[in-house]
Design an enzyme around this catalytic site. Structure first.
Site, PDB file in Angstrom:
ATOM      1  CE1 TYR A 285      15.112  30.855  62.963  1.00  0.00           C
ATOM      2  CE2 TYR A 285      14.102  29.932  65.203  1.00  0.00           C
ATOM      3  CZ  TYR A 285      15.061  29.875  64.201  1.00  0.00           C
ATOM      4  OH  TYR A 285      16.514  29.367  64.753  1.00  0.00           O
ATOM      5  NE  ARG A 286       9.844  37.385  58.610  1.00  0.00           N
ATOM      6  CZ  ARG A 286      10.090  38.659  57.971  1.00  0.00           C
ATOM      7  NH1 ARG A 286       8.773  39.411  58.372  1.00  0.00           N
ATOM      8  NH2 ARG A 286      11.141  39.196  57.440  1.00  0.00           N
ATOM      9  CG  LEU A 287       7.981  31.481  65.069  1.00  0.00           C
ATOM     10  CD1 LEU A 287       8.686  30.279  65.880  1.00  0.00           C
ATOM     11  CD2 LEU A 287       6.774  30.804  64.680  1.00  0.00           C
TER      12      LEU A 287
END
Ligand code: FMN
Length: 203
Positions: A179-181
């Site tokens: 999640y682009r974390l």
């Protein structure tokens, strides 16, 4: 859902250990040139410039690549005394960013590296006036042939070709997350000091 963090990936008491470990992993995974870095310099007006070079030597305290000292990159690196580079390994989905101060390495390390290159590449280093205008490829090939004839065996290292060392003040490790974390850790120190501080950054 919680996004996982791989603690071991970023583990190390200082950044060179992590750098070496990541590069070793990349050597196993990347198709070509895992040690290719995008090297950034700035000209006298602060206009940035970026190109790929091969990161050939990792010392305890610095990174070395080799080039022509008359090239644009070398002139810019030596006049600003600073450079930055980036490694991005697409298969591993990782990035390392380095910023640092520049030194010339034109002694034994450059001699040794040059002596281990293929003779054809050695004479090519003599033949190339890197970054200057070349009217015709023929001219380059002729210059190269002339140097091939001139040096029958042992090609000596040209004085205008050698290493450039970057002594880092900042090394940032980035790894892709769900999640682009993503995870980012930046190691920082002052020039001439060997005390690194590390902090996590928002992705
Ligand atoms: C994968 C790759 C690796 C390269 N490695 C080097 C290198 O180690 N040294 C070098 O001088 N040029 C290398 N080059 C060429 C440079 O990108 C660049 O074209 C050249 O050095 C001239 O740059 P400059 O005019 O900014 O000095 C490489 C290019 C690629 C694509």
């Amino acid at each position: 859902m919680e996004s996982k963090f791989d603690e071991k990936l970023f583990a190390g008491r200082e950044p060179f250990t992590i750098f070496r470990r990541w590069l070793e992993e990349a050597r196993k995974e990347e198709l070509n040139d895992p040690d290719a870095i995008a090297l950034a310099t700035v000209d006298e007006e602060g206009m940035p410039n970026v190109r790929m070079v091969l990161l050939r030597i990792i010392e305890d305290d610095g990174f070395i690549f080799f080039t022509n000292y008359g090239s644009r990159k070398a002139k810019e690196a030596f006049s600003s005394k600073k450079a930055a580079f980036n490694l991005h390994w697409k298969t591993l989905r990782r990035q390392i960013r380095v910023r640092g101060h520049v030194e010339k390495e034109d002694g034994l390390i450059a001699d040794k590296y040059f002596s281990e290159r293929h003779a054809g590449s050695q004479t090519a280093a003599w033949a190339s006036k890197q970054s200057e205008t070349l009217a015709d490829r023929k001219e380059l090939i002729e210059r190269w042939s002339d140097y091939q004839k001139k040096f029958k065996e042992n090609v000596m290292r040209p004085k205008f070709w050698g290493g450039i060392r970057i002594k880092p003040i900042q090394i940032e490790f980035w790894a892709d997350g769900q999640y682009r974390l993503h995870d980012r850790f930046v190691w920082e120190r002052k020039l001439g000091e060997n005390v690194w501080n590390v902090r996590r950054l928002y992705p």
